[in-house]
Scaffold this motif. Structure first.
Motif, PDB file in Angstrom:
ATOM      1  N   ASN A 124      -5.777   7.681  18.191  1.00  0.00           N
ATOM      2  CA  ASN A 124      -4.946   7.576  16.979  1.00  0.00           C
ATOM      3  C   ASN A 124      -5.509   8.330  15.776  1.00  0.00           C
ATOM      4  N   ALA A 125      -6.008   7.607  14.774  1.00  0.00           N
ATOM      5  CA  ALA A 125      -6.429   8.252  13.519  1.00  0.00           C
ATOM      6  C   ALA A 125      -7.576   9.240  13.732  1.00  0.00           C
ATOM      7  N   PHE A 126      -8.327   9.046  14.832  1.00  0.00           N
ATOM      8  CA  PHE A 126      -9.516   9.870  15.090  1.00  0.00           C
ATOM      9  C   PHE A 126      -9.179  11.074  15.982  1.00  0.00           C
ATOM     10  N   ALA A 127      -7.889  11.282  16.248  1.00  0.00           N
ATOM     11  CA  ALA A 127      -7.472  12.268  17.252  1.00  0.00           C
ATOM     12  C   ALA A 127      -7.999  13.669  16.979  1.00  0.00           C
ATOM     13  N   LYS A 128      -8.038  14.039  15.710  1.00  0.00           N
ATOM     14  CA  LYS A 128      -8.427  15.416  15.357  1.00  0.00           C
ATOM     15  C   LYS A 128      -9.876  15.735  15.737  1.00  0.00           C
ATOM     16  N   GLU A 129     -10.713  14.681  15.818  1.00  0.00           N
ATOM     17  CA  GLU A 129     -12.125  14.932  16.162  1.00  0.00           C
ATOM     18  C   GLU A 129     -12.234  15.549  17.549  1.00  0.00           C
ATOM     19  N   LEU A 130     -11.322  15.179  18.448  1.00  0.00           N
ATOM     20  CA  LEU A 130     -11.376  15.729  19.810  1.00  0.00           C
ATOM     21  C   LEU A 130     -10.329  16.811  20.024  1.00  0.00           C
ATOM     22  N   LEU A 131      -9.209  16.695  19.319  1.00  0.00           N
ATOM     23  CA  LEU A 131      -8.120  17.666  19.468  1.00  0.00           C
ATOM     24  C   LEU A 131      -7.714  18.175  18.086  1.00  0.00           C
ATOM     25  N   PRO A 132      -8.487  19.145  17.562  1.00  0.00           N
ATOM     26  CA  PRO A 132      -8.248  19.592  16.178  1.00  0.00           C
ATOM     27  C   PRO A 132      -6.863  20.191  15.961  1.00  0.00           C
ATOM     28  N   GLU A 133      -6.211  20.605  17.037  1.00  0.00           N
ATOM     29  CA  GLU A 133      -4.884  21.223  16.874  1.00  0.00           C
ATOM     30  C   GLU A 133      -3.786  20.201  16.549  1.00  0.00           C
ATOM     31  N   LEU A 134      -4.076  18.907  16.711  1.00  0.00           N
ATOM     32  CA  LEU A 134      -3.040  17.903  16.448  1.00  0.00           C
ATOM     33  C   LEU A 134      -2.901  17.629  14.949  1.00  0.00           C
ATOM     34  N   GLU A 135      -1.661  17.438  14.513  1.00  0.00           N
ATOM     35  CA  GLU A 135      -1.431  17.157  13.088  1.00  0.00           C
ATOM     36  C   GLU A 135      -1.512  15.648  12.841  1.00  0.00           C
ATOM     37  N   VAL A 136      -2.740  15.173  12.693  1.00  0.00           N
ATOM     38  CA  VAL A 136      -2.958  13.747  12.423  1.00  0.00           C
ATOM     39  C   VAL A 136      -3.886  13.621  11.212  1.00  0.00           C
ATOM     40  N   VAL A 137      -3.439  12.864  10.230  1.00  0.00           N
ATOM     41  CA  VAL A 137      -4.233  12.656   9.019  1.00  0.00           C
ATOM     42  C   VAL A 137      -4.579  11.170   8.932  1.00  0.00           C
ATOM     43  N   PRO A 138      -5.875  10.838   8.773  1.00  0.00           N
ATOM     44  CA  PRO A 138      -6.207   9.409   8.687  1.00  0.00           C
ATOM     45  C   PRO A 138      -5.753   8.793   7.368  1.00  0.00           C
ATOM     46  N   GLY A 139      -5.458   7.519   7.401  1.00  0.00           N
ATOM     47  CA  GLY A 139      -5.108   6.778   6.182  1.00  0.00           C
ATOM     48  C   GLY A 139      -5.747   5.408   6.293  1.00  0.00           C
ATOM     49  N   ARG A 140      -6.738   5.176   5.421  1.00  0.00           N
ATOM     50  CA  ARG A 140      -7.461   3.897   5.514  1.00  0.00           C
ATOM     51  C   ARG A 140      -6.671   2.795   4.828  1.00  0.00           C
ATOM     52  N   GLY A 141      -6.658   1.627   5.460  1.00  0.00           N
ATOM     53  CA  GLY A 141      -5.999   0.463   4.864  1.00  0.00           C
ATOM     54  C   GLY A 141      -7.040  -0.608   4.591  1.00  0.00           C
ATOM     55  N   GLN A 142      -7.053  -1.149   3.372  1.00  0.00           N
ATOM     56  CA  GLN A 142      -8.011  -2.201   3.023  1.00  0.00           C
ATOM     57  C   GLN A 142      -7.294  -3.550   2.961  1.00  0.00           C
ATOM     58  N   VAL A 143      -8.008  -4.568   3.412  1.00  0.00           N
ATOM     59  CA  VAL A 143      -7.392  -5.892   3.562  1.00  0.00           C
ATOM     60  C   VAL A 143      -8.331  -6.957   2.996  1.00  0.00           C
ATOM     61  N   LEU A 144      -7.747  -8.033   2.495  1.00  0.00           N
ATOM     62  CA  LEU A 144      -8.570  -9.215   2.170  1.00  0.00           C
ATOM     63  C   LEU A 144      -7.888 -10.467   2.717  1.00  0.00           C
ATOM     64  N   VAL A 145      -8.679 -11.495   2.955  1.00  0.00           N
ATOM     65  CA  VAL A 145      -8.134 -12.778   3.428  1.00  0.00           C
ATOM     66  C   VAL A 145      -8.752 -13.891   2.586  1.00  0.00           C
ATOM     67  N   THR A 146      -7.902 -14.790   2.088  1.00  0.00           N
ATOM     68  CA  THR A 146      -8.396 -15.884   1.238  1.00  0.00           C
ATOM     69  C   THR A 146      -8.977 -17.019   2.080  1.00  0.00           C
ATOM     70  N   GLU A 147      -9.599 -17.929   1.395  1.00  0.00           N
ATOM     71  CA  GLU A 147      -9.980 -19.199   2.025  1.00  0.00           C
ATOM     72  C   GLU A 147      -8.683 -19.994   2.289  1.00  0.00           C
ATOM     73  N   PRO A 148      -8.725 -21.049   3.117  1.00  0.00           N
ATOM     74  CA  PRO A 148      -7.521 -21.864   3.318  1.00  0.00           C
ATOM     75  C   PRO A 148      -7.036 -22.434   1.983  1.00  0.00           C
ATOM     76  N   ILE A 149      -5.713 -22.469   1.806  1.00  0.00           N
ATOM     77  CA  ILE A 149      -5.126 -22.911   0.530  1.00  0.00           C
ATOM     78  C   ILE A 149      -4.306 -24.182   0.764  1.00  0.00           C
TER      79      ILE A 149
END
Ligand SMILES: Cc1cc2nc3c(=O)[nH]c(=O)nc-3n(C[C@H](O)[C@H](O)[C@H](O)COP(=O)(O)OP(=O)(O)OC[C@H]3O[C@@H](n4cnc5c(N)ncnc54)[C@H](O)[C@@H]3O)c2cc1C
Length: 360
Positions: free
Chosen positions: A214-239
Motif C-alpha cells: 500500500n503506502a510503501f509501494a513506491k519503495e519497491l516499485l518506484p514507477e507506481l503513482e502512490v503518495v503516502p498520507g499519514r493519519g494521526q489518531v487519539l483515543v480517550t479514557e473510558p467516559i
C-alpha cells in the motif's frame, strides 16, 4: 508464491490463492514484528463514504468512477463480513453520521441538496432507497456543540480492527500460509523467469510475486503513482455515560471519530499540513494533535476533559486518482495498492482481485 505485506490486502490475497490452489506454497514477507501498516492502525469504520466525500468524488473522478468505488467498498465489506463473521470482527451497524459546524454552512447545504440524487444513484449498489437523510435531532442527543447539520447513514458500521487482523492472520496460517515477520524486503529482481527477493533475512526466489505494501509501494516499485498520507489518531479514557455511538465524519472525510465501547477514537486533520503528513514515517505533530484535542473538548464532548490514553499514527496510500492499482506490473509481478484511506472497506475484494490475476 510470495506476497509482500501482511495487511488486509496481502492476507486476503493469500487466503484466496490458497483456497484456489490447495497445494500451492505461499509465504508472506512482513517487515514488522506484527503487521505494521494501516490495517492495524485504522479507525475501523465499515463505511462507503459520507455525502460531502461523495460530492467531492463525483466532482473529481466523475459519476461512473465514483459508483465503481462505492461498489468496491460495499462489496469488500460484504466479503470481509462473510469471510470472518460479524461476531469475530465485532461488526455493529450503529450507523454513520456526517456533521457540519456553523462555519461549514455552505458545504452543509450543498451536501443536503445532493441527498436525493445520491440515494437514487446508490440504490442499485446498496439495495436500499433511504441511505442518507438529515437528522438534526441527533445533534442534541449526541451532545455536540457548534454543530448545525447532521446527515445520518443507517447502513454504516464499525469493526474491531485488531480482532479483524487477528482473525485474518489465524485463517491464513490455518490454511498453511507461512508469514515471515521482521522480514523487510529491500528489492526485487527478475532473473531467468524468477523473482529474486532480497530481504533483511536473506534471499527468496519465486515464480509469482504480489506486492501488497500500500503506502510503501513506491519503495519497491518506484514507477507506481502512490503518495503516502499519514493519519494521526487519539483515543480517550473510558467516559461515563458517553452519548455518541456510531461512526462520525467531519470536514469532508478528513476528520473522523467513533465510540469504542465508552471511549472516543478521533483521527484526522491531515489536511492542516498535507506536505508534512506525506510521509511513511510514524509520528505525531503538535499541530494535528492540538486540532484533534480542540475538536474533542469543544465540539464532541463540550464541558468534559477526559484524559487521552492512546495516540498513534498509520500511513495510507493515495495518488492522482482515487482508484486502487490492481494489476500485473511486469511478468509474474502483481500489485494491489493505493487504497485511498478506505482499505478496510475495499481490502478483502482487492486481495481477491489481485489473487485472481495470478497466472501460473
Ligand atoms: C489512521 C487511519 C485510519 C483509517 N481508517 C479507516 C477506516 O476507518 N476504514 C477504512 O476502510 N480504512 C481506513 N483506513 C485505511 C486502511 O487502514 C488501509 O487502506 C488498509 O489497511 C490498507 O491495507 P493494506 O493491506 O493495503 O496495507 P497495510 O495494512 O499498510 O499493509 C502493508 C504491509 O506491508 C508491510 N511492508 C511495507 N513495506 C514492506 C517491505 N519493504 N517489506 C516487507 N513488508 C513491508 C507493512 O509493514 C504493512 O504491514 C485508515 C488508515 C489510517 C492510517
Amino acid at each position: 508464491m510470495i506476497i509482500i505485506g501482511s495487511g488486509i490486502v496481502g492476507l486476503s490475497a493469500a487466503i484466496r490463492l490458497r483456497e484456489k490452489y490447495t497445494s500451492l506454497t505461499i509465504g508472506i514477507l512482513e517487515s514488522g514484528f506484527l503487521p505494521s501498516g494501516a490495517s492495524t492502525k485504522n479507525a475501523g469504520f465499515a463505511c462507503f463514504g459520507s455525502v460531502s466525500e461523495a460530492v467531492d468524488e463525483i466532482e473529481s473522478a466523475g459519476k461512473d468512477n465514483f459508483l465503481q468505488l462505492v461498489e468496491w467498498r460495499w462489496k469488500g465489506l460484504e466479503k470481509l463480513r462473510k469471510n470472518l463473521g460479524d461476531a469475530v470482527i465485532d461488526f455493529h451497524q450503529n450507523g454513520g453520521y456526517e456533521i457540519f459546524s456553523e462555519d461549514q454552512k455552505e458545504q452543509a447545504s450543498k451536501s443536503v441538496s445532493q441527498i436525493e440524487n445520491l440515494n437514487s444513484l446508490l440504490r442499485p449498489i446498496i439495495g436500499k432507497h433511504d441511505i442518507y437523510a438529515v437528522n438534526d435531532a441527533k445533534i442534541t442527543e449526541f451532545g455536540f456543540a457548534g454543530i448545525t447539520t447532521l446527515i445520518e447513514n443507517k447502513y454504516e458500521g464499525q469493526i474491531d480492527t485488531g480482532k479483524m487482523m487477528r482473525a485474518l492472520t489465524t485463517k491464513a496460517a490455518g490454511l498453511g500460509v507461512q508469514i515471515f515477520n521482521n522480514c523487510r524486503v529491500l528489492q526485487t529482481e527478475q532473473n531467468a523467469g524468477e523473482h529474486v527477493i532480497s530481504t533483511s533475512q536473506g534471499n527468496f526466489k519465486t515464480k509469482a510475486l504480489i506486492v501488497a505494501t500500500n503506502a510503501f509501494a513506491k519503495e519497491l516499485l518506484p514507477e507506481l503513482e502512490v503518495v503516502p498520507g499519514r493519519g494521526q489518531v487519539l483515543v480517550t479514557e473510558p467516559i461515563n455515560k458517553l452519548k455518541i455511538k456510531g461512526a462520525f465524519h467531519y470536514n469532508r472525510g478528513y476528520t473522523y471519530f467513533r465510540n469504542i465501547d465508552s471511549r472516543v477514537l478521533l483521527g484526522g486533520f491531515r489536511d492542516l499540513d498535507i506536505k508534512t503528513e506525506q510521509t511513511t514515517k510514524p509520528g505525531l505533530t503538535d499541530l494535528v494533535q492540538t486540532a484533534l484535542e480542540k475538536l474533542l473538548y469543544e465540539t464532541i464532548l463540550p464541558g468534559q476533559q477526559p484524559k487521552i490514553d492512546y495516540r498513534w499514527s498509520g500511513v495510507m496510500g493515495f495518488g492522482p486518482e482515487l482508484k486502487p492499482i490492481v494489476k500485473e506490473v511486469k511478468p509474474g509481478l502483481y500489485c494491489a495498492v493505493r487504497c485511498s484511506g478506505m482499505g478496510i472497506a475495499m481490502g478483502s475484494l482487492l486481495g481477491e482481485q489481485v489473487a485472481d490475476l495470478v497466472n501460473f
